[in-house]
Design a protein around this motif. Sequence first.
Motif, short mmCIF file in Angstrom:
data_model
loop_
_atom_site.label_atom_id
_atom_site.label_comp_id
_atom_site.label_asym_id
_atom_site.label_seq_id
_atom_site.Cartn_x
_atom_site.Cartn_y
_atom_site.Cartn_z
N GLU A 171 -19.81 15.82 29.80
CA GLU A 171 -18.45 15.03 29.82
C GLU A 171 -17.46 15.90 29.30
N GLY A 172 -17.60 16.60 28.26
CA GLY A 172 -16.86 17.49 27.73
C GLY A 172 -16.16 18.58 28.97
N ALA A 173 -17.17 19.32 29.33
CA ALA A 173 -16.81 19.97 30.39
C ALA A 173 -15.79 19.61 31.45
N ARG A 174 -16.18 18.39 31.98
CA ARG A 174 -15.34 17.53 33.07
C ARG A 174 -13.86 17.19 32.34
N GLU A 175 -13.95 17.03 31.03
CA GLU A 175 -12.62 16.72 30.43
C GLU A 175 -11.86 17.91 30.41
N GLY A 176 -12.61 18.84 30.25
CA GLY A 176 -11.71 20.23 30.41
C GLY A 176 -11.49 20.80 31.52
N GLY A 177 -11.68 20.16 32.74
CA GLY A 177 -11.38 20.51 34.05
C GLY A 177 -12.26 21.07 35.16
N LEU A 178 -13.59 21.24 34.67
CA LEU A 178 -14.38 21.73 35.63
C LEU A 178 -15.05 20.27 36.38
N SER A 179 -15.28 20.71 37.69
CA SER A 179 -15.84 19.64 38.61
C SER A 179 -17.20 19.93 39.12
N PHE A 180 -18.17 19.02 38.79
CA PHE A 180 -19.40 18.97 39.30
C PHE A 180 -20.16 17.55 39.57
N ALA A 191 -18.96 33.09 32.16
CA ALA A 191 -18.46 32.85 30.87
C ALA A 191 -19.23 31.98 29.66
N ALA A 192 -19.19 31.96 28.75
CA ALA A 192 -20.16 31.50 27.61
C ALA A 192 -19.44 30.74 26.65
N SER A 193 -20.26 29.79 26.07
CA SER A 193 -19.70 29.13 24.76
C SER A 193 -20.79 28.37 24.13
N SER A 194 -20.71 28.28 22.76
CA SER A 194 -21.90 28.05 21.97
C SER A 194 -21.28 27.24 20.55
N TRP A 195 -22.26 26.50 19.94
CA TRP A 195 -21.88 25.85 18.52
C TRP A 195 -21.22 26.94 17.52
N VAL A 196 -21.84 28.21 17.79
CA VAL A 196 -21.43 29.25 16.83
C VAL A 196 -20.03 29.58 16.84
N GLY A 197 -19.36 29.29 18.13
CA GLY A 197 -17.78 29.79 18.17
C GLY A 197 -16.98 28.71 17.74
N LEU A 198 -17.53 27.39 17.30
CA LEU A 198 -16.63 26.53 16.90
C LEU A 198 -15.97 26.89 15.64
N ALA A 220 -12.35 25.75 29.30
CA ALA A 220 -11.30 26.71 29.09
C ALA A 220 -11.54 28.10 29.28
N ALA A 221 -12.90 28.67 28.88
CA ALA A 221 -13.24 29.96 29.53
C ALA A 221 -13.35 30.03 31.01
N ALA A 222 -13.88 28.85 31.64
CA ALA A 222 -13.94 29.14 32.92
C ALA A 222 -12.82 29.01 33.70
N LYS A 223 -11.63 28.40 33.19
CA LYS A 223 -10.18 28.40 33.90
C LYS A 223 -9.71 29.74 33.68
N LYS A 224 -10.14 30.26 32.56
CA LYS A 224 -9.57 31.76 32.33
C LYS A 224 -10.30 32.67 33.44
N ALA A 225 -11.59 32.61 33.53
CA ALA A 225 -12.25 33.19 34.60
C ALA A 225 -11.89 32.92 36.30
N GLY A 226 -11.21 31.91 36.25
CA GLY A 226 -10.97 31.45 37.59
C GLY A 226 -11.90 30.66 38.30
N VAL A 227 -12.63 29.99 37.41
CA VAL A 227 -13.81 29.06 37.99
C VAL A 227 -13.24 27.53 37.96
N GLU A 228 -13.38 26.59 39.32
CA GLU A 228 -12.92 25.43 39.01
C GLU A 228 -14.09 24.31 39.19
N SER A 229 -15.13 24.77 39.96
CA SER A 229 -16.41 24.09 40.25
C SER A 229 -17.56 24.77 39.98
#
Length: 118
Positions: free
Chosen positions: A109-118, A53-60, A81-90
């Motif tokens: 911190e934004g990725a953690r808020e979105g539900g990723l854990s690391f 999955a990928a994301s950038s400022w261009v996609g805002l 959000a894209a990671a959740k769609k791809a089935g990735v949690e950690s």
Amino acid sequence: MSKFTTRQLRERRHRRVRGKVRGTAERPRLAVFRSNRGIFAQLVDDDAGKTVAASSWVGLPKSFNGDKTEQAAEVGKQLAAAAKKAGVESVVFDRGGYLYHGRVKALAEGAREGGLSF
């Protein structure tokens, strides 16, 4: 006076970190690239050599208003959000040779808020 440029020093730090950090299918590597204009992040499965999955400022959205730190936090949420769609949690965080401060920290911190854990 250093005989290396700032970019060369960052790339050396990044190579040093990449010797220790590796992404798998279950726990991909969250790779960060920071430019002067924006920030990019992607989840990489190093075993398969694929971007999950990928994301950038261009996609805002065009309506997004905020400074670059808020921009980075929003990119982190979009990536989660894209990671959740791809089935990735950690994930494994790869700061790309940058200090864990400012925009890089905001993205994490934004990725953690979105539900990723690391």
